[in-house]
Write a protein that holds these residues in place. Sequence first.
Motif, PDB file in Angstrom:
ATOM      1  N   TYR A  36       0.844  -1.172   0.000  1.00 24.78           N
ATOM      2  CA  TYR A  36       0.000   0.000   0.000  1.00 24.78           C
ATOM      3  C   TYR A  36       0.890   1.237   0.000  1.00 24.78           C
ATOM      4  O   TYR A  36       1.980   1.244   0.578  1.00 24.78           O
ATOM      5  CB  TYR A  36      -0.891   0.033   1.260  1.00 24.78           C
ATOM      6  CG  TYR A  36      -2.052  -0.924   1.231  1.00 24.78           C
ATOM      7  CD1 TYR A  36      -1.897  -2.245   1.626  1.00 24.78           C
ATOM      8  CD2 TYR A  36      -3.308  -0.504   0.815  1.00 24.78           C
ATOM      9  CE1 TYR A  36      -2.972  -3.128   1.607  1.00 24.78           C
ATOM     10  CE2 TYR A  36      -4.388  -1.378   0.797  1.00 24.78           C
ATOM     11  CZ  TYR A  36      -4.199  -2.689   1.191  1.00 24.78           C
ATOM     12  OH  TYR A  36      -5.263  -3.553   1.164  1.00 24.78           O
ATOM     13  N   LYS A  38       0.854   5.396   0.942  1.00 24.10           N
ATOM     14  CA  LYS A  38       0.079   6.346   1.739  1.00 24.10           C
ATOM     15  C   LYS A  38       0.693   7.733   1.652  1.00 24.10           C
ATOM     16  O   LYS A  38       1.856   7.941   2.004  1.00 24.10           O
ATOM     17  CB  LYS A  38       0.009   5.886   3.203  1.00 24.10           C
ATOM     18  CG  LYS A  38      -0.878   6.786   4.059  1.00 24.10           C
ATOM     19  CD  LYS A  38      -0.909   6.347   5.486  1.00 24.10           C
ATOM     20  CE  LYS A  38      -1.824   7.245   6.312  1.00 24.10           C
ATOM     21  NZ  LYS A  38      -1.466   8.662   6.224  1.00 24.10           N
ATOM     22  N   ALA A  41      -2.262  12.699   5.201  1.00 17.19           N
ATOM     23  CA  ALA A  41      -3.669  13.082   5.317  1.00 17.19           C
ATOM     24  C   ALA A  41      -4.592  12.273   4.397  1.00 17.19           C
ATOM     25  O   ALA A  41      -5.723  12.700   4.123  1.00 17.19           O
ATOM     26  CB  ALA A  41      -3.863  14.575   5.053  1.00 17.19           C
ATOM     27  N   GLU A  42      -4.118  11.135   3.904  1.00 12.02           N
ATOM     28  CA  GLU A  42      -4.963  10.253   3.107  1.00 12.02           C
ATOM     29  C   GLU A  42      -4.873   8.835   3.660  1.00 12.02           C
ATOM     30  O   GLU A  42      -3.952   8.499   4.406  1.00 12.02           O
ATOM     31  CB  GLU A  42      -4.531  10.246   1.638  1.00 12.02           C
ATOM     32  CG  GLU A  42      -4.711  11.571   0.939  1.00 12.02           C
ATOM     33  CD  GLU A  42      -4.345  11.490  -0.531  1.00 12.02           C
ATOM     34  OE1 GLU A  42      -4.221  12.544  -1.159  1.00 12.02           O
ATOM     35  OE2 GLU A  42      -4.192  10.363  -1.050  1.00 12.02           O
ATOM     36  N   GLY A  43      -5.825   8.008   3.286  1.00 10.25           N
ATOM     37  CA  GLY A  43      -5.768   6.611   3.668  1.00 10.25           C
ATOM     38  C   GLY A  43      -4.818   5.840   2.772  1.00 10.25           C
ATOM     39  O   GLY A  43      -4.461   6.300   1.683  1.00 10.25           O
ATOM     40  N   PRO A  44      -4.386   4.656   3.214  1.00 13.56           N
ATOM     41  CA  PRO A  44      -3.535   3.820   2.370  1.00 13.56           C
ATOM     42  C   PRO A  44      -4.247   3.444   1.070  1.00 13.56           C
ATOM     43  O   PRO A  44      -5.450   3.149   1.077  1.00 13.56           O
ATOM     44  CB  PRO A  44      -3.292   2.573   3.241  1.00 13.56           C
ATOM     45  CG  PRO A  44      -3.563   3.021   4.641  1.00 13.56           C
ATOM     46  CD  PRO A  44      -4.642   4.040   4.530  1.00 13.56           C
TER      47      PRO A  44
ATOM     48  N   ARG B   9     -13.440  13.906   9.938  1.00 18.45           N
ATOM     49  CA  ARG B   9     -12.057  13.728   9.511  1.00 18.45           C
ATOM     50  C   ARG B   9     -11.084  14.077  10.640  1.00 18.45           C
ATOM     51  O   ARG B   9      -9.987  13.517  10.729  1.00 18.45           O
ATOM     52  CB  ARG B   9     -11.742  14.605   8.298  1.00 18.45           C
ATOM     53  CG  ARG B   9     -12.473  14.206   7.027  1.00 18.45           C
ATOM     54  CD  ARG B   9     -12.041  12.823   6.517  1.00 18.45           C
ATOM     55  NE  ARG B   9     -10.612  12.672   6.490  1.00 18.45           N
ATOM     56  CZ  ARG B   9      -9.828  13.072   5.502  1.00 18.45           C
ATOM     57  NH1 ARG B   9     -10.344  13.669   4.451  1.00 18.45           N
ATOM     58  NH2 ARG B   9      -8.516  12.880   5.559  1.00 18.45           N
ATOM     59  N   PHE B  90      -8.642   4.282  10.612  1.00 17.27           N
ATOM     60  CA  PHE B  90      -8.999   4.010   9.220  1.00 17.27           C
ATOM     61  C   PHE B  90     -10.056   2.921   9.139  1.00 17.27           C
ATOM     62  O   PHE B  90      -9.977   1.904   9.836  1.00 17.27           O
ATOM     63  CB  PHE B  90      -7.776   3.567   8.415  1.00 17.27           C
ATOM     64  CG  PHE B  90      -6.745   4.640   8.227  1.00 17.27           C
ATOM     65  CD1 PHE B  90      -5.605   4.670   9.010  1.00 17.27           C
ATOM     66  CD2 PHE B  90      -6.925   5.622   7.270  1.00 17.27           C
ATOM     67  CE1 PHE B  90      -4.651   5.653   8.838  1.00 17.27           C
ATOM     68  CE2 PHE B  90      -5.984   6.616   7.086  1.00 17.27           C
ATOM     69  CZ  PHE B  90      -4.838   6.635   7.882  1.00 17.27           C
ATOM     70  N   PHE B 107      -9.143   1.409   1.668  1.00 17.78           N
ATOM     71  CA  PHE B 107      -9.208   2.246   2.853  1.00 17.78           C
ATOM     72  C   PHE B 107      -9.884   3.582   2.620  1.00 17.78           C
ATOM     73  O   PHE B 107      -9.805   4.165   1.527  1.00 17.78           O
ATOM     74  CB  PHE B 107      -7.795   2.492   3.393  1.00 17.78           C
ATOM     75  CG  PHE B 107      -7.201   1.284   4.065  1.00 17.78           C
ATOM     76  CD1 PHE B 107      -6.640   0.268   3.321  1.00 17.78           C
ATOM     77  CD2 PHE B 107      -7.226   1.167   5.448  1.00 17.78           C
ATOM     78  CE1 PHE B 107      -6.101  -0.861   3.932  1.00 17.78           C
ATOM     79  CE2 PHE B 107      -6.698   0.043   6.071  1.00 17.78           C
ATOM     80  CZ  PHE B 107      -6.143  -0.964   5.305  1.00 17.78           C
ATOM     81  N   GLY B 108     -10.513   4.074   3.683  1.00 19.33           N
ATOM     82  CA  GLY B 108     -11.029   5.428   3.701  1.00 19.33           C
ATOM     83  C   GLY B 108      -9.910   6.419   4.003  1.00 19.33           C
ATOM     84  O   GLY B 108      -8.766   6.016   4.242  1.00 19.33           O
ATOM     85  N   PRO B 109     -10.239   7.715   4.043  1.00 20.13           N
ATOM     86  CA  PRO B 109      -9.221   8.751   4.214  1.00 20.13           C
ATOM     87  C   PRO B 109      -8.721   8.903   5.646  1.00 20.13           C
ATOM     88  O   PRO B 109      -7.708   9.566   5.871  1.00 20.13           O
ATOM     89  CB  PRO B 109      -9.929  10.022   3.756  1.00 20.13           C
ATOM     90  CG  PRO B 109     -11.366   9.751   4.053  1.00 20.13           C
ATOM     91  CD  PRO B 109     -11.575   8.296   3.792  1.00 20.13           C
ATOM     92  N   GLY B 110      -9.416   8.302   6.599  1.00 18.40           N
ATOM     93  CA  GLY B 110      -8.956   8.358   7.980  1.00 18.40           C
ATOM     94  C   GLY B 110      -9.611   9.447   8.810  1.00 18.40           C
ATOM     95  O   GLY B 110     -10.119  10.445   8.287  1.00 18.40           O
TER      96      GLY B 110
END
Lengths: 114, 116
Positions: A36, A38, A41-44, B9, B90, B107-110
């Motif tokens: 993955y 990353k 500030a974003e998800g994997p 977020r 996440f 995955f989502g953005p967290g």
Amino acid sequence: DQQVKQNSPSLSVQEGRISILNCDYTNSMFDYFLWYKKYPAEGPTFLISISSIKDKNEDGRFTVFLNKSAKHLSLHIVPSQPGDSAVYFCAASESGAGSYQLTFGKGTKLSVIP
Amino acid sequence: DADVTQTPRNRITKTGKRIMLECSQTKGHDRMYWYRQDPGLGLQLIYYSFDVKDINKGEISDGYSVSRQAQAKFSLSLESAIPNQTALYFCATSDSSLAGGADTQYFGPGTRLTVL
């Protein structure tokens, strides 16, 4: 007990060169491996995967190699681009266990220098 | 539009407060997961759900609970937040109908949670 290890916290590579990210695992029951990427500030984001029945999988600039006897996998990025700068996580799964839980390494921060 | 969304977020809260983090997905996947990430560490699984009636604990479930309200929604609750629950959270989904798909999670953005 860390079952998936990424021993290099960071890696710097010149643009256009090859980036090689390494990952070792200890659990011999792992049979599916993923990489993955990353950004902050974003998800994997899923990049590429490989099943234990293969020793190589390729997708464009990205190739993953699996050495089961050494319990080692690597991700090759050729040629490296500045946009590849991110943290890369190696993950492993024991699909036969039924949980499909992913076990992650701690990540390697790749910096591609223009 | 994002396939996996998380709200909020960012959240700052105080010790002892109840917090709920929400996850929604439009991917049509049957499986959903909650992970947390601490600085310099990989992601650790908190809970996972194979369908609405199937909830399972992950490796670090203590202090957390979850609810799968629908196939597309999976929420994580901290009943009484404590400072060491400060982390990135996440949500992820996977599709068991695909060959090898159950292992590939998206995955989502967290959510960045801070507990003071």
